[in-house]
Design a protein around this motif. Structure first.
Motif, short mmCIF file in Angstrom:
data_model
loop_
_atom_site.label_atom_id
_atom_site.label_comp_id
_atom_site.label_asym_id
_atom_site.label_seq_id
_atom_site.Cartn_x
_atom_site.Cartn_y
_atom_site.Cartn_z
N GLY A 59 0.54 -1.46 -0.05
CA GLY A 59 -0.30 0.16 -0.40
C GLY A 59 1.27 1.32 -0.07
O GLY A 59 0.66 2.19 -0.56
N ASN A 60 1.98 1.01 0.67
CA ASN A 60 2.75 2.35 1.26
C ASN A 60 3.57 2.49 -0.22
O ASN A 60 3.74 3.80 -0.70
CB ASN A 60 3.35 2.46 1.96
CG ASN A 60 2.94 3.68 3.26
OD1 ASN A 60 2.12 3.87 3.59
ND2 ASN A 60 2.94 2.77 4.27
N ALA A 61 3.71 1.34 -0.49
CA ALA A 61 4.92 1.61 -1.89
C ALA A 61 4.48 2.11 -3.32
O ALA A 61 4.56 2.66 -3.95
CB ALA A 61 5.63 0.30 -2.72
N VAL A 62 2.78 1.50 -3.04
CA VAL A 62 2.29 2.53 -4.29
C VAL A 62 1.99 4.67 -3.81
O VAL A 62 2.20 4.66 -5.32
CB VAL A 62 0.84 1.67 -4.51
CG1 VAL A 62 -0.29 2.79 -5.22
CG2 VAL A 62 0.78 0.55 -4.79
N MET A 63 1.79 4.27 -3.34
CA MET A 63 2.16 5.70 -2.80
C MET A 63 3.07 6.44 -3.14
O MET A 63 3.06 7.39 -4.00
CB MET A 63 1.69 6.00 -2.02
CG MET A 63 -0.34 5.97 -1.14
SD MET A 63 -1.26 6.17 -1.92
CE MET A 63 -1.15 8.30 -1.33
N TYR A 64 4.33 5.76 -2.68
CA TYR A 64 5.32 6.53 -3.51
C TYR A 64 5.83 6.42 -4.52
O TYR A 64 6.14 7.40 -5.04
CB TYR A 64 6.29 5.43 -2.88
CG TYR A 64 6.81 5.49 -1.42
CD1 TYR A 64 6.15 6.74 -0.59
CD2 TYR A 64 7.01 3.90 -0.61
CE1 TYR A 64 6.43 6.61 1.35
CE2 TYR A 64 7.67 4.66 0.69
CZ TYR A 64 6.89 5.20 1.93
OH TYR A 64 7.31 4.64 2.97
N VAL A 65 5.21 5.81 -5.76
CA VAL A 65 5.26 5.77 -6.88
C VAL A 65 4.05 6.80 -7.24
O VAL A 65 5.09 7.47 -8.67
CB VAL A 65 5.05 4.20 -7.23
CG1 VAL A 65 4.66 4.27 -9.13
CG2 VAL A 65 5.71 3.26 -6.92
#
Length: 209
Positions: A59-65
């Protein structure tokens, strides 16, 4: 009421998480007893547990992208306000969600629910005692609420609010954090989001205009 006022969208974006937390704490005020109930349910529903692991991991990785995309798009299209927003996010998110949160974790030393322990171990680097506050919740709160304050569009506010609530919910369900851990993670993430709004967003411009 000005429906584009940032405070309105901040409250609406936070509402799904706060409602979830209120329901949990109303029916299960004893956090330690709650974890025993969750342990039984989690062990009996393997597919749900796998979905929770997937979301909590990515979830957080998608936000970083997403923020990287904002930065790249802003740079290529010479949109200085987009670049400013993305760089301000990077600074405050690292400072608060990456720095302050982990300092609190080490100082407080609350054991994670999965350990079965209740004794705090202050000033520790052991991640088993880094339950308070929830880093994942601070992370997702800072990134989703900053986007909400930036765009101020109802469908995005509601969608990102659900993402925030889902992340916090998975952290509780996977027994990584108690509900109070996620609440204070949200507090710190909110602090990051408002700092980003204050210093990284031109107040007379909304991103979709």
């Amino acid at each position: 009421m000005n429906t584009r006022h940032p405070a309105v969208h901040f409250l609406l974006g936070s509402f799904p998480f706060l409602l979830l937390l209120a329901v949990i704490m109303y029916f299960y005020p004893d956090e330690y007893a709650l974890m025993q109930i969750i342990r039984v349910h989690k062990n009996a529903h393997d597919l749900l547990r796998q979905y929770a692991f997937w979301f909590t991991d990515w979830g957080n990785a998608v936000m970083y992208v997403s923020y990287l995309g904002i930065l790249v798009y802003g740079y290529r299209k010479k949109k200085k306000d987009w670049v400013r927003f993305a760089l301000t996010f990077l600074f405050f998110h690292l400072l608060i969600c990456g720095g302050v949160v982990h300092v609190f974790k080490m100082i407080i030393g609350r054991p994670r629910p999965m350990t079965g322990e209740t004794l705090f171990h202050m000033w520790t680097l052991n991640p088993h005692y880094h339950s308070f506050p929830s880093g994942h919740t601070a992370d997702i709160s800072g990134s989703t609420l900053a986007l909400i304050l930036w765009r101020r569009r109802w469908r995005w506010t509601l969608f990102l609010g659900l993402v925030l609530a889902l992340m916090a919910g998975t952290r509780i369900y996977l027994m990584q954090h108690y509900p109070t851990d996620t609440f204070f993670g949200w507090v710190l993430g909110s602090l990051s989001a408002w700092a980003i709004y204050t210093f990284g967003i031109q107040k007379d411009v909304v991103a979709h205009e």
